[in-house]
Design a protein around this motif. Structure first.
Motif, PDB file in Angstrom:
ATOM      1  N   ARG A  68      34.962  13.712  66.438  1.00 35.90           N
ATOM      2  CA  ARG A  68      33.762  14.084  67.197  1.00 35.90           C
ATOM      3  C   ARG A  68      32.511  14.058  66.343  1.00 35.90           C
ATOM      4  O   ARG A  68      31.446  14.483  66.781  1.00 35.90           O
ATOM      5  CB  ARG A  68      33.932  15.484  67.798  1.00 35.90           C
ATOM      6  N   THR A  69      32.611  13.572  65.120  1.00 35.93           N
ATOM      7  CA  THR A  69      31.473  13.518  64.204  1.00 35.93           C
ATOM      8  C   THR A  69      31.169  12.071  63.847  1.00 35.93           C
ATOM      9  O   THR A  69      31.927  11.165  64.173  1.00 35.93           O
ATOM     10  CB  THR A  69      31.776  14.305  62.916  1.00 35.93           C
ATOM     11  N   ALA A  70      30.049  11.863  63.171  1.00 35.86           N
ATOM     12  CA  ALA A  70      29.681  10.531  62.679  1.00 35.86           C
ATOM     13  C   ALA A  70      29.076  10.680  61.292  1.00 35.86           C
ATOM     14  O   ALA A  70      28.355  11.647  61.004  1.00 35.86           O
ATOM     15  CB  ALA A  70      28.683   9.864  63.626  1.00 35.86           C
ATOM     16  N   VAL A  71      29.367   9.733  60.439  1.00 37.59           N
ATOM     17  CA  VAL A  71      28.871   9.750  59.065  1.00 37.59           C
ATOM     18  C   VAL A  71      27.347   9.630  59.057  1.00 37.59           C
ATOM     19  O   VAL A  71      26.774   8.832  59.801  1.00 37.59           O
ATOM     20  CB  VAL A  71      29.492   8.586  58.260  1.00 37.59           C
ATOM     21  N   HIS A  72      26.699  10.431  58.221  1.00 37.54           N
ATOM     22  CA  HIS A  72      25.263  10.320  58.010  1.00 37.54           C
ATOM     23  C   HIS A  72      25.027   9.527  56.733  1.00 37.54           C
ATOM     24  O   HIS A  72      25.701   9.735  55.726  1.00 37.54           O
ATOM     25  CB  HIS A  72      24.612  11.698  57.885  1.00 37.54           C
ATOM     26  N   ASP A  73      24.081   8.625  56.778  1.00 33.99           N
ATOM     27  CA  ASP A  73      23.734   7.781  55.644  1.00 33.99           C
ATOM     28  C   ASP A  73      22.230   7.943  55.400  1.00 33.99           C
ATOM     29  O   ASP A  73      21.475   8.105  56.368  1.00 33.99           O
ATOM     30  CB  ASP A  73      24.069   6.323  56.001  1.00 33.99           C
ATOM     31  N   PRO A  74      21.755   7.905  54.159  1.00 34.93           N
ATOM     32  CA  PRO A  74      20.317   8.037  53.911  1.00 34.93           C
ATOM     33  C   PRO A  74      19.466   7.017  54.678  1.00 34.93           C
ATOM     34  O   PRO A  74      18.313   7.295  55.005  1.00 34.93           O
ATOM     35  CB  PRO A  74      20.189   7.838  52.403  1.00 34.93           C
ATOM     36  N   SER A  75      20.036   5.855  55.005  1.00 35.44           N
ATOM     37  CA  SER A  75      19.264   4.860  55.767  1.00 35.44           C
ATOM     38  C   SER A  75      18.917   5.372  57.170  1.00 35.44           C
ATOM     39  O   SER A  75      17.973   4.890  57.789  1.00 35.44           O
ATOM     40  CB  SER A  75      20.027   3.534  55.876  1.00 35.44           C
ATOM     41  N   HIS A  76      19.657   6.356  57.661  1.00 32.61           N
ATOM     42  CA  HIS A  76      19.399   6.902  58.998  1.00 32.61           C
ATOM     43  C   HIS A  76      18.071   7.642  59.077  1.00 32.61           C
ATOM     44  O   HIS A  76      17.562   7.882  60.173  1.00 32.61           O
ATOM     45  CB  HIS A  76      20.529   7.839  59.423  1.00 32.61           C
ATOM     46  N   ASP A  77      17.513   8.019  57.936  1.00 31.90           N
ATOM     47  CA  ASP A  77      16.249   8.753  57.920  1.00 31.90           C
ATOM     48  C   ASP A  77      15.042   7.868  57.637  1.00 31.90           C
ATOM     49  O   ASP A  77      13.914   8.349  57.636  1.00 31.90           O
ATOM     50  CB  ASP A  77      16.311   9.868  56.866  1.00 31.90           C
ATOM     51  N   LEU A  78      15.274   6.572  57.388  1.00 31.11           N
ATOM     52  CA  LEU A  78      14.170   5.662  57.083  1.00 31.11           C
ATOM     53  C   LEU A  78      13.406   5.279  58.342  1.00 31.11           C
ATOM     54  O   LEU A  78      13.986   5.203  59.429  1.00 31.11           O
ATOM     55  CB  LEU A  78      14.700   4.396  56.410  1.00 31.11           C
ATOM     56  N   ASN A  79      12.124   5.011  58.186  1.00 32.04           N
ATOM     57  CA  ASN A  79      11.313   4.551  59.310  1.00 32.04           C
ATOM     58  C   ASN A  79      11.353   3.026  59.325  1.00 32.04           C
ATOM     59  O   ASN A  79      10.482   2.372  58.757  1.00 32.04           O
ATOM     60  CB  ASN A  79       9.878   5.063  59.187  1.00 32.04           C
ATOM     61  N   ILE A  80      12.384   2.475  59.941  1.00 31.29           N
ATOM     62  CA  ILE A  80      12.555   1.028  60.010  1.00 31.29           C
ATOM     63  C   ILE A  80      12.378   0.565  61.450  1.00 31.29           C
ATOM     64  O   ILE A  80      12.482   1.359  62.384  1.00 31.29           O
ATOM     65  CB  ILE A  80      13.933   0.595  59.463  1.00 31.29           C
ATOM     66  N   ASP A  81      12.072  -0.722  61.624  1.00 31.96           N
ATOM     67  CA  ASP A  81      11.847  -1.217  62.978  1.00 31.96           C
ATOM     68  C   ASP A  81      12.962  -2.145  63.460  1.00 31.96           C
ATOM     69  O   ASP A  81      12.820  -2.827  64.453  1.00 31.96           O
ATOM     70  CB  ASP A  81      10.492  -1.909  63.093  1.00 31.96           C
TER      71      ASP A  81
END
Length: 194
Positions: A68-81
């Protein structure tokens, strides 16, 4: 607007989620958890086993099945388009990125060569019209926008002398008619200049 939390994913198979289990072994790391308000939210890992993870979220300790969880990666917080640039892509970081961009009035996001649009149900100043064309007409500027998609189709048509298509799809009320109008208006204006 009421948001329904995602259904619990199936439990990870013993052989299929080894990387996920290894990623969760480190206490203190962030992890995506189901959330009643935002669908997914971040929590902090306290400990984990091969089938469960204990986390802290909003000063509460929870124990959830790993599935029921998902891995968090630092790229998830980047402001990318472009969604395709995210590592460990799952529903959680995808929705998080679209939500952040929506709040910033950036309703368009690429997913590779596909443009994802979130209907703002409101007027966003300077998003459309001839003044906005210049932002999307430069060869080196591929900002996510219906004008960039229309420009690409127009340029490919002119370069190859072959027909091009722009497919606009979505649910009722998603903004397909408005997107179609903006694409057609852009193409008409571009063709009258050539």
């Amino acid at each position: 607007m009421t948001v329904t939390p995602p259904p619990p994913p199936q439990s990870p198979s013993p052989d299929g989620n080894i990387d996920l289990v290894e990623d969760l072994e480190e206490a203190g790391k962030s992890i995506w958890l189901p959330d009643n308000k935002d669908v997914w939210a971040l929590g902090e890992i306290v400990s984990s086993t091969s089938s469960t993870v204990k986390v802290i979220q909003n000063n509460q300790t929870l124990e959830l099945p790993l599935g029921r969880t998902a891995v968090h990666d630092p790229s998830h917080d980047l402001n990318i388009d472009d969604i395709s640039l995210l590592n460990n892509l799952s529903e959680a970081p995808l929705l998080h990125l679209l939500r952040r961009r929506f709040i910033a009035d950036q309703i368009y996001t690429y997913c590779g060569h596909v443009l994802v649009s979130v209907n703002p149900y409101a007027h966003i100043p300077n998003l459309y019209g001839p003044d906005a064309y210049d932002q999307h007409d430069e060869d080196n500027n591929n900002l996510p926008h219906v004008y960039s998609i229309a420009r690409s189709a127009f340029d490919n048509m002119c370069d190859s002398s072959k027909n091009q298509s722009v497919i606009i799809s979505g649910e009722s009320g998603a903004g397909k008619t408005e997107a179609s109008k903006h694409v057609m208006r852009y193409l008409i204006d571009k063709s009258s200049l050539n």
